[in-house]
Design an enzyme around this catalytic site. Structure first.
Site, PDB file in Angstrom:
ATOM      1  CB  CYS A   1      13.409   8.747   8.575  1.00  0.00           C
ATOM      2  SG  CYS A   1      13.675   7.341   7.269  1.00  0.00           S
TER       3      CYS A   1
ATOM      4  CD  GLU B   1      12.280   4.409   9.807  1.00  0.00           C
ATOM      5  OE1 GLU B   1      11.989   5.697  10.683  1.00  0.00           O
ATOM      6  OE2 GLU B   1      12.850   4.604   8.179  1.00  0.00           O
TER       7      GLU B   1
ATOM      8  CD  GLU C   1      10.325  12.221  12.067  1.00  0.00           C
ATOM      9  OE1 GLU C   1       9.222  12.076  11.154  1.00  0.00           O
ATOM     10  OE2 GLU C   1      11.189  11.995  11.265  1.00  0.00           O
TER      11      GLU C   1
ATOM     12  CE  LYS D   1      -2.119   3.068   1.825  1.00  0.00           C
ATOM     13  NZ  LYS D   1      -1.693   4.332   0.685  1.00  0.00           N
TER      14      LYS D   1
HETATM   15  P1  ADP Z   1       2.070  10.969   6.932  1.00  0.00           P
HETATM   16  O1  ADP Z   1       1.310  11.421   7.572  1.00  0.00           O
HETATM   17  O2  ADP Z   1       3.324  12.217   6.733  1.00  0.00           O
HETATM   18  O3  ADP Z   1       1.137  10.936   5.309  1.00  0.00           O
HETATM   19  P2  ADP Z   1       1.730   8.633   7.465  1.00  0.00           P
HETATM   20  O4  ADP Z   1       2.621   7.705   9.012  1.00  0.00           O
HETATM   21  O5  ADP Z   1       0.385   8.583   8.386  1.00  0.00           O
HETATM   22  O6  ADP Z   1       2.399  10.083   6.961  1.00  0.00           O
HETATM   23  O7  ADP Z   1       1.625   7.654   6.301  1.00  0.00           O
HETATM   24  C1  ADP Z   1       2.909   6.775   5.911  1.00  0.00           C
HETATM   25  C2  ADP Z   1       1.475   5.271   5.347  1.00  0.00           C
HETATM   26  O8  ADP Z   1       1.178   4.978   5.832  1.00  0.00           O
HETATM   27  C3  ADP Z   1       1.603   5.715   3.856  1.00  0.00           C
HETATM   28  O9  ADP Z   1       1.030   5.144   3.097  1.00  0.00           O
HETATM   29  C4  ADP Z   1      -0.536   5.851   4.598  1.00  0.00           C
HETATM   30  O10 ADP Z   1      -1.809   5.946   3.632  1.00  0.00           O
HETATM   31  C5  ADP Z   1      -0.827   5.524   5.596  1.00  0.00           C
HETATM   32  N1  ADP Z   1      -1.986   5.011   6.497  1.00  0.00           N
HETATM   33  C6  ADP Z   1      -2.083   6.078   7.246  1.00  0.00           C
HETATM   34  N2  ADP Z   1      -2.506   5.622   8.399  1.00  0.00           N
HETATM   35  C7  ADP Z   1      -3.318   4.172   8.420  1.00  0.00           C
HETATM   36  C8  ADP Z   1      -4.015   3.991   8.875  1.00  0.00           C
HETATM   37  N3  ADP Z   1      -4.285   3.935   9.907  1.00  0.00           N
HETATM   38  N4  ADP Z   1      -3.643   2.377   8.097  1.00  0.00           N
HETATM   39  C9  ADP Z   1      -2.424   1.993   7.488  1.00  0.00           C
HETATM   40  N5  ADP Z   1      -1.698   2.830   7.475  1.00  0.00           N
HETATM   41  C10 ADP Z   1      -2.463   3.703   7.129  1.00  0.00           C
END
Ligand code: ADP
Length: 499
Positions: free
Chosen positions: A289, A256, A387, A181
């Site tokens: 990161c 991570e 961060e 994903k």
């Molecule tokens: P940012 O807020 O900087 O985009 P995230 O940690 O939210 O960072 O996003 C990293 C990844 O996690 C992306 O692929 C995002 O679509 C996914 N993501 C965000 N929320 C969820 C969730 N509740 N469950 C699974 N994946 C998620």
């Protein structure tokens, strides 16, 4: 059908499930951070799409797992070759989609993406599986790395294909099947990887790509009981949600989660090297990161370091990331720009002083936030703890080694630390005392794939890289048998996994 046109490449925005494109009723718009150009749409995945992708991965798993590492190796190496063949196109598409530098991408990042696949395919074939005798019990132990099953890989937007392959490589080499994903802002190269997987001969269902929003597609995927491993790179708040979903199924996770890493300049440091490395923390517009964003400089060299760093920052050329002369491009998305500028505004309101940047470039506009340096930041300020994930560094002075360790470790994170000193004993003392998954001494960003990689504290859970990747992606099994019950002799020792 969702379609993207990115740097003149037509790419499907649909899901990729069992080697077929699967459309979605809803779509999400994708734009380029370079100039806001619309790139097209991707499928907005939901629980039904996640179910379909996991079912494909479950269906493909037994046959893929049954191939030995030597059976999987040639297919994965072909995939690595195809990534290498398409380095220029992948680099230009990535640059157009996420704003990272084209030159760095074509020269290093995309080659590394290919190597991520090749390295783990090769390692799976030679991975030493321990075997030894327990004399007291007259028994022989033999460790096996069994494939674990369908794996959910959730990746961020800052280095999309590089981080996808860093997970896809070991997961597939281990004999697992994958649902990837990608981040919704940067979905394009994952879709191109799917096309290359077909060309490489990956059987249907071995690698699936689920597009869509994190809280919808991502959340449904990680909550699926058919998923046997979750590897996630992203932010701690999202990790908490994924961890909670994983807990319901007791799915093992590898996280991570970024950092607030110190870059330490001791009074005996090579200042040329330290200044150049500090200025290098603006690479990828600071959306890294591992970036050492807290510059901790010993008082005796503080003034000289600060003067030289400001001069170096003034030389940074910001602009279109497709231009080879550019050092720093745009931030990834307007929402992220708001996040980064919000951090700086609050730091200033708390008393910090901006000595460089602190604004969107008046000439470039858009998402081009200038390389920013903050000084006089009050102790405990948010900008020292959270961060920012943008081109924002803070500069602090520290008195002695005790203060260096105390200030460096005064964070909830623990991903990396960077130390500049000419004194080896001092470097080792500091490295021992710093809380970090990686400590770089007089260097930065050396990432050997054989090394363990991950974060301490809230920077993550677990380690990947080298055999640590297989410790995570496999079910490690110990087979014990009573000696003398078989005709063959068993010599104690290590032998390749799958042999
Ligand atoms: P940012 O807020 O900087 O985009 P995230 O940690 O939210 O960072 O996003 C990293 C990844 O996690 C992306 O692929 C995002 O679509 C996914 N993501 C965000 N929320 C969820 C969730 N509740 N469950 C699974 N994946 C998620």
């Amino acid at each position: 059908m969702a379609l993207l046109t990115c740097a003149s490449h037509a790419v499907s925005g649909d899901h990729f499930i069992a080697n077929r494109r699967v459309a979605s009723a809803r779509a999400l718009a994708v734009t380029s951070p370079i100039d806001g150009t619309p790139l097209g749409e991707i499928a907005a995945g939901d629980a039904a799409a996640a179910d379909q992708a996991v079912e494909a991965a479950q269906h493909a798993f037994p046959a893929w797992a049954a191939l030995s590492p030597a059976g999987r190796g040639p297919i994965l190496r072909r995939l690595a070759d195809l990534i290498e063949r398409d380095v220029e196109a992948l680099a230009l598409v990535e640059t157009t989609n996420n704003g990272s530098l084209f030159e760095a991408s074509r020269l290093r990042v995309m080659k590394r993406a290919a190597y991520n696949i090749r390295y783990f395919a090769d390692l799976a074939e030679t991975l030493a599986a321990p075997a030894w005798d327990t004399e007291a019990a007259n028994a022989h132990n033999r460790v096996r790395y069994d494939p674990a099953g369908p794996t959910a890989l959730i990746t961020p937007w800052n280095a999309p294909l590089m981080l996808a392959t860093w997970k896809v490589g070991p997961a597939l080499a281990a004999g697992n099947t994958v649902v990837l994903k990608p981040a919704e802002w940067t979905p394009v190269t994952a879709s191109m990887l799917a096309d290359l997987a077909v060309e490489a001969g990956l059987p249907p269902g071995v690698l699936n790509v689920l597009q869509g929003l994190g809280p919808e597609a991502g959340a449904a995927l990680v909550a699926h009981p058919g998923i046997r491993r979750i590897s996630f790179t992203g932010s701690p708040p999202t990790a908490r949600l994924i961890g909670a979903a994983a807990a319901a199924n007791l799915t093992p996770v590898s996280f991570e989660l970024g950092g607030k890493s110190p870059l330490i300049v001791c009074d005996d440091a090579d200042l040329d090297l330290a200044v150049a490395t500090a200025a290098g923390q603006y690479d990828n517009a600071g959306q890294v990161c591992l970036a050492g964003t807290r510059l901790l400089v010993q008082a005796a060299v503080y003034d000289e370091f600060a003067t030289r760093l400001r001069a170096k920052i003034a030389e940074i050329r910001q602009g279109d990331p497709r231009d080879p002369a550019t050092h720093v491009g745009p931030l990834v998305h307007p929402k992220h720009l708001a996040r980064v500028s919000g951090y700086v505004e609050r730091a200033v309101a708390a008393g910090a002083r901006v000595v460089c940047g602190g604004r969107v470039s008046p000439t470039l506009g858009g998402l081009y936030y200038e390389p920013t340096l903050l000084v006089d930041v009050p102790e405990g300020a948010e900008i020292l703890r959270e961060e920012v994930f943008g081109p924002v560094l803070t500069l602090q002075t520290v008195a002695d080694d005790a203060a260096i360790v105390a200030v460096a470790n005064d964070t909830d994170y623990g991903l990396a630390a960077v130390v500049f000193t000419r004194d080896q004993a001092r470097a080792e003392r500091l490295a021992d005392a710093l809380v970090a998954g990686t400590v770089w001494v007089n260097c930065f960003f050396v990432r050997d794939l054989a090394a363990p990689f991950g974060g301490s504290r809230q920077s993550g859970i677990g380690r990947e890289g080298g055999h640590w990747s297989f410790d995570f992606y496999c079910d490690v099994k110990n087979v014990v048998h009573r000696k003398g019950t078989f005709a063959e002799a068993h010599a104690a020792g290590r032998r390749p996994h799958g042999a």
